[in-house]
Design an enzyme around this catalytic site. Structure first.
Site, PDB file in Angstrom:
ATOM      1  N   SER A 125       0.833  -1.206   0.000  1.00 11.30           N
ATOM      2  CA  SER A 125       0.000   0.000   0.000  1.00 11.30           C
ATOM      3  C   SER A 125       0.874   1.265   0.000  1.00 11.30           C
ATOM      4  O   SER A 125       1.586   1.516  -0.959  1.00 11.30           O
ATOM      5  CB  SER A 125      -0.966  -0.028   1.180  1.00 11.30           C
ATOM      6  N   LYS A 178     -21.554  15.750  11.562  1.00  6.55           N
ATOM      7  CA  LYS A 178     -20.414  16.014  12.448  1.00  6.55           C
ATOM      8  C   LYS A 178     -20.067  14.800  13.303  1.00  6.55           C
ATOM      9  O   LYS A 178     -18.899  14.586  13.650  1.00  6.55           O
ATOM     10  CB  LYS A 178     -20.731  17.211  13.349  1.00  6.55           C
TER      11      LYS A 178
END
Length: 318
Positions: A125, A178
């Site tokens: 990765s 949020k």
């Protein structure tokens, strides 16, 4: 009698003083010798062997982003440095940090210097992402690499578990997204789309870099970039690396490329000492995690995943 004692005291004091002066002189002589030796070494051209180990993030026990970026920049401006040999042993890490290192290496090459990369046991990765900055990528025959993909974030909906064991958790927030990905609220479809959008954008960036740097058609890279890891042989067959060989042979190849067969190698490796207090706190944290996991009736590894989710978009193999 007193006179003899006085003379003996003076003699002992003199001997101690001479020994002390000798030790001080030896210390400074050794320091000067060491300094002169390093100065002599720095007067010759050298290859910088930089070790990138551990999770790629701001800082942890084996990795330091600031140190790495500063080292690359200093080497770019060092007239005696002619190339970098990266040793990568990493599962990857943050999208931001991985790209920062990649861009720093690209900038380093603008000084007409070489970058070769060597993969240790794992270069996946973000570890592979960084290696793409190299002109040539080498791997050990037992290397695992690839894992071309991205994790945008993680969410654990623990509301039902908490209800069953009598725990209530409430977050007061403004802005309907949020509290997104918090363990005390299920993920909405809108939030899934938000996170998928982030993942897709980071993924597109990763695929583009592999395609450009490895000179592979984007269609080919998309076939390879399904998040899986590859053995060294599979990576070689698919064009993700250039050669399966030893670190020593890669260094020799780099010397040949530089047309400098006697070029020295200087090691750059971050060493971060863990204090006794750090070790004590780590041990205490591990004990607390074990206790909580047992109380919840879940494996410790699962609890660690729940309590420490990935806090940022990551090119990370898990």
């Amino acid at each position: 009698m007193k006179t003899n004692k006085k003379k003996t005291g003076i003699i002992v004091f003199s001997i101690i003083l001479i020994l002390a002066l000798g030790i001080v002189a030896l210390y400074f002589f050794q320091g000067r010798t060491k300094k002169d030796s390093s100065a002599k070494f720095s007067s010759s051209e050298f290859i910088a062997a930089i070790y990138v180990e551990g999770v790629i993030e701001n800082r942890n026990a084996t990795y330091n982003q600031e140190w790495l970026l500063t080292t690359i920049d200093n080497l770019k401006n060092n007239s005696k440095n002619v190339g970098i040999a990266l040793f990568i042993n990493s599962p990857g890490g943050g999208v931001y940090q991985s790209d920062e290192v990649y861009l720093a290496l690209q900038d380093y090459k603008t000084a007409n210097k070489k970058v070769y990369a060597y993969m240790g046991s794992l270069a996946a990765s973000g570890g592979y992402y960084i290696s793409c900055a190299a002109e040539k990528i080498y791997a050990n025959r037992n290397t695992l690499t690839g894992s071309i993909g991205v994790i945008a974030g993680q969410s654990f909906d623990m509301t039902e578990l908490m209800y069953n064991i009598g725990i209530e958790s409430e977050t007061f927030f403004a802005g309907r997204n949020k509290n997104m990905l918090n363990f005390n609220q299920p993920v909405t479809q809108e939030q899934r789309e938000i996170m998928q959008g982030i993942a897709d954008e980071c993924y597109k960036q990763f695929v583009g870099i592999v395609s450009t740097q490895r000179k592979l058609p984007s269609e080919k890279v998309l076939e390879l970039a399904d998040g899986r890891i590859y053995t060294a042989y599979q990576a070689l067959q698919n064009g993700l690396i250039d050669k399966i060989d030893s670190w020593e042979n890669m260094i020799e190849d780099l010397r040949d490329d530089l047309q400098n067969p006697e070029c020295k190698v200087k090691t750059f490796k971050v060493i971060q000492k863990q204090s006794f207090l750090d070790k004590l706190l780590t041990s205490q944290s591990e004990a607390n995690n074990t206790k909580i996991a047992a109380q919840l009736g879940i494996p410790l590894s699962v609890y660690k995943e729940l309590s420490d989710p990935i806090p940022y978009p990551a090119y990370l193999y898990k």
